[in-house]
Write a protein that holds these residues in place. Structure first.
Motif, PDB file in Angstrom:
ATOM      1  N   THR A  28      -0.977  26.247  16.685  1.00 52.33           N
ATOM      2  CA  THR A  28      -0.708  25.520  15.438  1.00 52.33           C
ATOM      3  C   THR A  28      -1.980  25.316  14.620  1.00 52.33           C
ATOM      4  N   ARG A  29      -3.106  25.894  15.043  1.00 53.08           N
ATOM      5  CA  ARG A  29      -4.346  25.736  14.271  1.00 53.08           C
ATOM      6  C   ARG A  29      -4.143  26.246  12.847  1.00 53.08           C
ATOM      7  N   GLY A  30      -4.686  25.491  11.896  1.00 51.54           N
ATOM      8  CA  GLY A  30      -4.523  25.832  10.491  1.00 51.54           C
ATOM      9  C   GLY A  30      -3.349  25.149   9.827  1.00 51.54           C
ATOM     10  N   THR A  31      -2.404  24.601  10.604  1.00 47.23           N
ATOM     11  CA  THR A  31      -1.249  23.913  10.028  1.00 47.23           C
ATOM     12  C   THR A  31      -1.445  22.404   9.960  1.00 47.23           C
ATOM     13  N   ASP A  32      -2.391  21.862  10.721  1.00 46.18           N
ATOM     14  CA  ASP A  32      -2.625  20.412  10.843  1.00 46.18           C
ATOM     15  C   ASP A  32      -1.407  19.689  11.402  1.00 46.18           C
ATOM     16  N   ARG A  33      -0.539  20.396  12.062  1.00 45.27           N
ATOM     17  CA  ARG A  33       0.665  19.777  12.616  1.00 45.27           C
ATOM     18  C   ARG A  33       0.321  18.688  13.635  1.00 45.27           C
ATOM     19  N   CYS A  34      -0.704  18.911  14.457  1.00 43.45           N
ATOM     20  CA  CYS A  34      -1.033  17.981  15.538  1.00 43.45           C
ATOM     21  C   CYS A  34      -2.329  17.221  15.309  1.00 43.45           C
ATOM     22  N   THR A  35      -3.039  17.464  14.194  1.00 42.98           N
ATOM     23  CA  THR A  35      -4.368  16.891  13.998  1.00 42.98           C
ATOM     24  C   THR A  35      -4.330  15.372  13.939  1.00 42.98           C
ATOM     25  N   TRP A  36      -3.261  14.789  13.392  1.00 37.19           N
ATOM     26  CA  TRP A  36      -3.161  13.332  13.290  1.00 37.19           C
ATOM     27  C   TRP A  36      -3.212  12.680  14.668  1.00 37.19           C
ATOM     28  N   LEU A  37      -2.807  13.436  15.701  1.00 33.61           N
ATOM     29  CA  LEU A  37      -2.734  12.880  17.053  1.00 33.61           C
ATOM     30  C   LEU A  37      -3.902  13.327  17.921  1.00 33.61           C
ATOM     31  N   SER A  38      -4.346  14.574  17.739  1.00 40.49           N
ATOM     32  CA  SER A  38      -5.334  15.148  18.658  1.00 40.49           C
ATOM     33  C   SER A  38      -6.616  15.604  17.978  1.00 40.49           C
ATOM     34  N   GLY A  39      -6.752  15.343  16.673  1.00 44.67           N
ATOM     35  CA  GLY A  39      -7.901  15.871  15.940  1.00 44.67           C
ATOM     36  C   GLY A  39      -9.228  15.253  16.331  1.00 44.67           C
ATOM     37  N   MET A  40      -9.230  13.982  16.764  1.00 45.48           N
ATOM     38  CA  MET A  40     -10.484  13.376  17.215  1.00 45.48           C
ATOM     39  C   MET A  40     -10.794  13.909  18.605  1.00 45.48           C
ATOM     40  N   ARG A  41     -11.850  14.699  18.703  1.00 40.94           N
ATOM     41  CA  ARG A  41     -12.181  15.376  19.951  1.00 40.94           C
ATOM     42  C   ARG A  41     -13.128  14.530  20.801  1.00 40.94           C
ATOM     43  N   HIS A  42     -13.364  15.008  22.014  1.00 44.34           N
ATOM     44  CA  HIS A  42     -14.319  14.389  22.941  1.00 44.34           C
ATOM     45  C   HIS A  42     -13.892  12.985  23.360  1.00 44.34           C
ATOM     46  N   ILE A  43     -12.571  12.745  23.410  1.00 42.96           N
ATOM     47  CA  ILE A  43     -12.046  11.503  23.985  1.00 42.96           C
ATOM     48  C   ILE A  43     -11.580  11.829  25.409  1.00 42.96           C
ATOM     49  N   PRO A  44     -12.015  11.078  26.408  1.00 45.23           N
ATOM     50  CA  PRO A  44     -11.538  11.353  27.766  1.00 45.23           C
ATOM     51  C   PRO A  44     -10.002  11.324  27.817  1.00 45.23           C
ATOM     52  N   PRO A  45      -9.377  12.221  28.560  1.00 41.31           N
ATOM     53  CA  PRO A  45      -7.911  12.331  28.572  1.00 41.31           C
ATOM     54  C   PRO A  45      -7.243  11.256  29.415  1.00 41.31           C
ATOM     55  N   ILE A  46      -7.540   9.995  29.105  1.00 44.58           N
ATOM     56  CA  ILE A  46      -7.025   8.896  29.924  1.00 44.58           C
ATOM     57  C   ILE A  46      -5.576   8.588  29.573  1.00 44.58           C
ATOM     58  N   THR A  47      -5.257   8.477  28.278  1.00 47.13           N
ATOM     59  CA  THR A  47      -3.874   8.183  27.898  1.00 47.13           C
ATOM     60  C   THR A  47      -2.944   9.352  28.203  1.00 47.13           C
ATOM     61  N   ASP A  48      -3.519  10.544  28.474  1.00 54.36           N
ATOM     62  CA  ASP A  48      -2.685  11.677  28.850  1.00 54.36           C
ATOM     63  C   ASP A  48      -1.871  11.404  30.108  1.00 54.36           C
ATOM     64  N   LEU A  49      -2.289  10.429  30.887  1.00 57.77           N
ATOM     65  CA  LEU A  49      -1.545  10.081  32.089  1.00 57.77           C
ATOM     66  C   LEU A  49      -0.083   9.776  31.779  1.00 57.77           C
ATOM     67  N   VAL A  50       0.199   9.278  30.562  1.00 56.37           N
ATOM     68  CA  VAL A  50       1.584   8.960  30.207  1.00 56.37           C
ATOM     69  C   VAL A  50       2.057   9.675  28.943  1.00 56.37           C
ATOM     70  N   SER A  51       1.135  10.274  28.167  1.00 55.35           N
ATOM     71  CA  SER A  51       1.522  10.781  26.851  1.00 55.35           C
ATOM     72  C   SER A  51       1.587  12.288  26.751  1.00 55.35           C
ATOM     73  N   VAL A  52       1.282  13.024  27.825  1.00 50.06           N
ATOM     74  CA  VAL A  52       1.128  14.464  27.701  1.00 50.06           C
ATOM     75  C   VAL A  52       2.418  15.154  27.268  1.00 50.06           C
ATOM     76  N   SER A  53       3.579  14.648  27.681  1.00 54.13           N
ATOM     77  CA  SER A  53       4.843  15.282  27.266  1.00 54.13           C
ATOM     78  C   SER A  53       5.040  15.174  25.767  1.00 54.13           C
ATOM     79  N   LEU A  54       4.665  14.033  25.198  1.00 61.26           N
ATOM     80  CA  LEU A  54       4.786  13.854  23.753  1.00 61.26           C
ATOM     81  C   LEU A  54       3.804  14.734  23.003  1.00 61.26           C
ATOM     82  N   THR A  55       2.531  14.675  23.395  1.00 59.81           N
ATOM     83  CA  THR A  55       1.506  15.386  22.636  1.00 59.81           C
ATOM     84  C   THR A  55       1.680  16.897  22.706  1.00 59.81           C
ATOM     85  N   SER A  56       2.366  17.389  23.728  1.00 59.78           N
ATOM     86  CA  SER A  56       2.599  18.825  23.827  1.00 59.78           C
ATOM     87  C   SER A  56       3.901  19.253  23.168  1.00 59.78           C
ATOM     88  N   SER A  57       4.633  18.324  22.557  1.00 56.55           N
ATOM     89  CA  SER A  57       5.949  18.651  21.985  1.00 56.55           C
ATOM     90  C   SER A  57       6.028  18.469  20.479  1.00 56.55           C
TER      91      SER A  57
END
Length: 315
Positions: A28-57
Motif C-alpha cells: 500500500t506504499r504511496g496510497t497513505d492508506r495505513c500511514t495514519w496508524l503506522s507512519g510513525m516509525r521506530h516505536i517498539p511493537p508493544i501494542t502489537d500484542l493486541v492490535s496486530v489483527s487490526l493493523t494488518s487489515s
C-alpha cells in the motif's frame, strides 16, 4: 531470515525472481492508506500484542485492496530506497482505466516469469459497496472489453536479458531443526507473556513502562496494553515520549473491537512528529470475514509537518 521491506505501509504478497536478484511485492506504499496508524516509525511493537489483527487489515475496504505492485532489488528497502513502482504509467486519474488508475487495485501474489524478464499480477476495479449507493465515492465504468472489472497485467522489464532458471537441488524431507508432526499429538500451547508490569529499557536512554492486563482470571490472554515512554531511545538520534493504550474485545469469532488512545511525541533532530487521538480516543470495529472497517473518533499522525487522518468509514 532477513527483513527486506521496512516501509510503514502494508505488504504481504511477494515473489522472488528465480535468480534471487529481484523482489516483486504488492504494497500500500504511496496510497497513505495505513500511514495514519503506522507512519510513525521506530516505536517498539508493544501494542502489537493486541492490535496486530487490526493493523494488518485496514489495508482493505471489503473486496477493495489498496495494493500497488513494486519492484525491489535483492537488498530490499534501505535509506531512501523503497523500490520502483511497476504500474506508474498513465494519467493517474480515477476512472481512466490506465495502469496507474487508483480505482484499479492490485490483488495478491505477483509472479516473475522463469527467465525473470516479466512480472504478472492481477487487478480489480472498485465496485459497490466500496463505491456508489450510499457511499459518497463514485463508481466508474470499466473501459475494459465487455466492461470487465478484473484484469491480468503482464509487465515486461525491457532492460533485462532473459536468463535460464538455475538448477534447483531437491531438498531432503528430513529437516534437522524442525520438530516432526505426529498425527494425534496435541498442539503445544503458544508462549504468551503473562499479565503484569514490565520495563523495556532504551538501548541509549529512557525506558518504556508497560502494563499488560488479561481478559479475566479464567482467560489469561492479554487484551489491554498500556505503555508510557520516557525519553525512550535505542540509537541516540530518535527520542520518544508519551503514552499509548489499546484495549481489545472480541465481539464474536470474526468481529473485533478496539479502543485506542495515543499521545506520542517523537523527536528526530529538529523534526517533531506526533501521533494523537482526539478526546475519548478512537474506537474501531473490524469484521475480518469481509474486512469492513468502521471507526468513531480520530487518530492523526503528523510526520514532518504533514497530517495523516484515519480513513472515513466509506473510503
Amino acid at each position: 531470515m532477513r527483513r527486506v521491506t521496512s516501509h510503514p505501509e502494508y505488504v504481504d504478497p511477494i515473489d522472488i525472481s528465480r535468480h534471487d536478484g529481484w523482489i516483486a511485492i504488492m504494497d500500500t506504499r504511496g496510497t497513505d492508506r495505513c500511514t495514519w496508524l503506522s507512519g510513525m516509525r521506530h516505536i517498539p511493537p508493544i501494542t502489537d500484542l493486541v492490535s496486530v489483527s487490526l493493523t494488518s487489515s485496514v489495508r482493505n475496504n471489503g473486496r477493495r485492496r489498496f495494493f500497488r505492485p513494486y519492484l525491489l532489488d535483492r537488498h530490499g528497502d534501505r535509506g531512501s530506497y523503497f523500490g520502483q513502482r511497476i504500474n506508474d504509467q498513465g494519467s493517474g486519474e480515477p476512472g481512466s482505466g490506465d495502469y496507474n488508475d487508483p480505482e484499479w487495485n492490485g490483488r495478491a501474489d505477483p509472479r516473475f516469469s522463469f527467465d525473470s524478464t516479466k512480472i504478472v499480477y492481477w487487478e480489480e476495479q472498485t465496485f459497490a459497496p466500496a463505491c456508489g449507493s450510499v457511499n459518497p465515492l463514485p463508481c466508474y465504468a470499466s473501459k475494459e472489453r465487455d466492461g470487465i472489472r478484473q484484469r491480468i497485467v503482464v509487465a515486461t522489464l525491457i532492460g533485462r536479458e532473459p536468463r535460464q532458471p538455475p538448477k534447483v537441488e531437491i531438498a531432503s524431507d528430513d529437516v534437522p531443526w524442525g520438530k516432526p508432526y505426529v498425527p494425534g499429538v496435541e498442539t503445544p500451547a503458544p508462549a504468551n507473556l503473562p499479565a503484569g508490569n514490565y520495563t523495556l529499557d532504551g538501548k541509549f536512554s529512557g525506558a518504556a513502562r508497560v502494563e499488560l492486563l488479561a481478559f479475566s482470571e479464567t482467560n489469561p490472554r492479554i487484551n489491554q496494553v498500556s505503555v508510557t515512554y520516557n525519553i525512550f531511545s535505542d540509537d541516540g538520534d530518535i527520542f520518544l515520549i508519551g503514552t499509548e493504550r489499546v484495549i481489545h474485545q472480541q465481539v464474536d469469532t470474526y468481529t473485533q473491537y478496539y479502543d485506542w488512545h495515543s499521545d506520542l511525541t517523537q523527536m528526530i533532530g529538529s523534526v517533531v512528529n506526533t501521533k494523537k487521538t482526539g478526546r475519548g480516543g478512537i474506537q474501531m470495529l473490524m469484521d475480518f470475514t469481509v474486512n469492513n472497517f468502521s471507526a468513531n473518533g480520530t487518530l492523526v499522525t503528523t510526520l514532518d509537518g504533514k497530517d495523516y487522518y484515519q480513513p472515513l468509514n466509506f473510503t
